[in-house]
Scaffold this motif. Structure first.
Motif, PDB file in Angstrom:
ATOM      1  N   LEU A   1       5.962   7.567  69.883  1.00 15.96           N
ATOM      2  CA  LEU A   1       6.230   8.608  68.887  1.00 15.96           C
ATOM      3  C   LEU A   1       5.344   8.414  67.664  1.00 15.96           C
ATOM      4  O   LEU A   1       4.762   9.384  67.148  1.00 15.96           O
ATOM      5  N   ALA A   2       5.211   7.177  67.209  1.00 13.02           N
ATOM      6  CA  ALA A   2       4.359   6.900  66.049  1.00 13.02           C
ATOM      7  C   ALA A   2       2.908   7.233  66.352  1.00 13.02           C
ATOM      8  O   ALA A   2       2.199   7.824  65.519  1.00 13.02           O
ATOM      9  N   ALA A   3       2.452   6.893  67.557  1.00 12.52           N
ATOM     10  CA  ALA A   3       1.066   7.179  67.941  1.00 12.52           C
ATOM     11  C   ALA A   3       0.832   8.680  68.080  1.00 12.52           C
ATOM     12  O   ALA A   3      -0.229   9.191  67.699  1.00 12.52           O
ATOM     13  N   ALA A   4       1.807   9.394  68.612  1.00 11.68           N
ATOM     14  CA  ALA A   4       1.680  10.848  68.758  1.00 11.68           C
ATOM     15  C   ALA A   4       1.644  11.522  67.386  1.00 11.68           C
ATOM     16  O   ALA A   4       0.881  12.476  67.170  1.00 11.68           O
ATOM     17  N   THR A   5       2.447  11.023  66.458  1.00 10.35           N
ATOM     18  CA  THR A   5       2.455  11.574  65.105  1.00 10.35           C
ATOM     19  C   THR A   5       1.101  11.375  64.434  1.00 10.35           C
ATOM     20  O   THR A   5       0.550  12.304  63.817  1.00 10.35           O
TER      21      THR A   5
ATOM     22  N   LEU B   1      14.914   9.795  69.016  1.00  9.90           N
ATOM     23  CA  LEU B   1      13.496   9.615  69.321  1.00  9.90           C
ATOM     24  C   LEU B   1      13.018  10.660  70.324  1.00  9.90           C
ATOM     25  O   LEU B   1      11.908  11.196  70.200  1.00  9.90           O
ATOM     26  N   VAL B   2      13.842  10.951  71.327  1.00  7.84           N
ATOM     27  CA  VAL B   2      13.487  11.962  72.322  1.00  7.84           C
ATOM     28  C   VAL B   2      13.304  13.320  71.660  1.00  7.84           C
ATOM     29  O   VAL B   2      12.336  14.041  71.921  1.00  7.84           O
ATOM     30  N   ASP B   3      14.232  13.683  70.805  1.00 10.58           N
ATOM     31  CA  ASP B   3      14.145  14.983  70.138  1.00 10.58           C
ATOM     32  C   ASP B   3      12.909  15.060  69.239  1.00 10.58           C
ATOM     33  O   ASP B   3      12.272  16.117  69.129  1.00 10.58           O
TER      34      ASP B   3
END
Length: 231
Positions: free
Chosen positions: A179-183, A12-14
């Motif tokens: 991550l989902a929100a950033a995507t 997830l970090v990557d």
């Protein structure tokens, strides 16, 4: 000295590293951004990693050396003094030690030195300032406990993302959500970027005209406006 704390999930970090600090900050509800006084000593670099947190005594960098032992590949060292101090806590020797362990960078609310060497090494740093004044040794702080730094709380294992725009922290348990929100935000911005490139303007891309209407904005030709001013 807390050992073996939970770490942010590497995958997830990557994945989060693909997005900039500004996007992540917006994606998690405009939260998590560390103070704007933390600036990169280099340009064009973005890192993401799991936080190893450190407190240091004013004018003493002993605990940074101690913390190296607790660092591993993919970590970011996050350091704050227990009272404001601009001395140069960190230089090329500590960076060499961290780099050998796979640490991705340093965020420190204090000074660093040997900046030219750090840049040549390619070891990324975000710091309060640059200072050639060295620190002493003998007073210790804490490692891998929650810390307050630059207006935010960072817990060990939280994700740290840093680039030319600054530094943002993402709580470890919110990584998948953010991550989902950033995507989603990046996909939306890609569509907007295409519209801008085609010649549209923000008023239409962002549907701002109803907002202006509600605010009572009116468009007046200059000649009419000038007559009104003279009346």
């Amino acid at each position: 000295m807390v050992t073996n704390p939970p770490r942010a999930e590497r995958e997830l970090v990557d994945a989060l590293a693909a997005y900039g600090v500004a996007t992540i900050h917006e994606a998690q509800g405009r939260t998590g951004l560390l103070g704007s006084h933390l600036n990169p000593i280099q340009t064009g670099t973005r890192i993401a990693g799991s936080a190893v947190t450190v407190t240091v005594a004013p004018g003493d960098n002993t605990t940074i050396g101690v913390a190296v032992e607790q660092c591993s590949d993919g970590d970011v060292l996050v350091v704050t003094p227990t009272a404001p101090c601009d001395m140069g806590y960190f230089g090329d020797l500590l960076a060499t030690s961290l780099q050998a362990r796979g640490v991705r960078g340093l965020v420190i609310d204090a000074g660093v030195r040997d900046v030219a060497d750090l840049r040549e090494m390619g070891f990324p740093v975000w710091s309060r300032c640059v200072s050639a004044e060295g620190t002493g040794k003998g007073t210790v702080g804490d490692v891998n406990v929650p810390i307050a730094i630059a207006g935010r709380v960072v817990a060990p294992g939280d994700a740290i993302v840093a680039d030319d725009d600054g530094v943002v922290v993402v709580p470890r348990l919110r990584l998948a959500e953010v991550l989902a929100a950033a995507t989603a935000r990046e996909e939306k911005e890609a569509l907007s970027r295409a519209r801008y490139a085609a010649g549209e303007i923000a008023l239409d891309v962002n549907d701002m005209r109803p907002l202006l209407e509600r605010a009572g904005v009116r468009y007046v030709e200059y000649s009419q406006w000038h007559r009104e001013q003279q009346a």
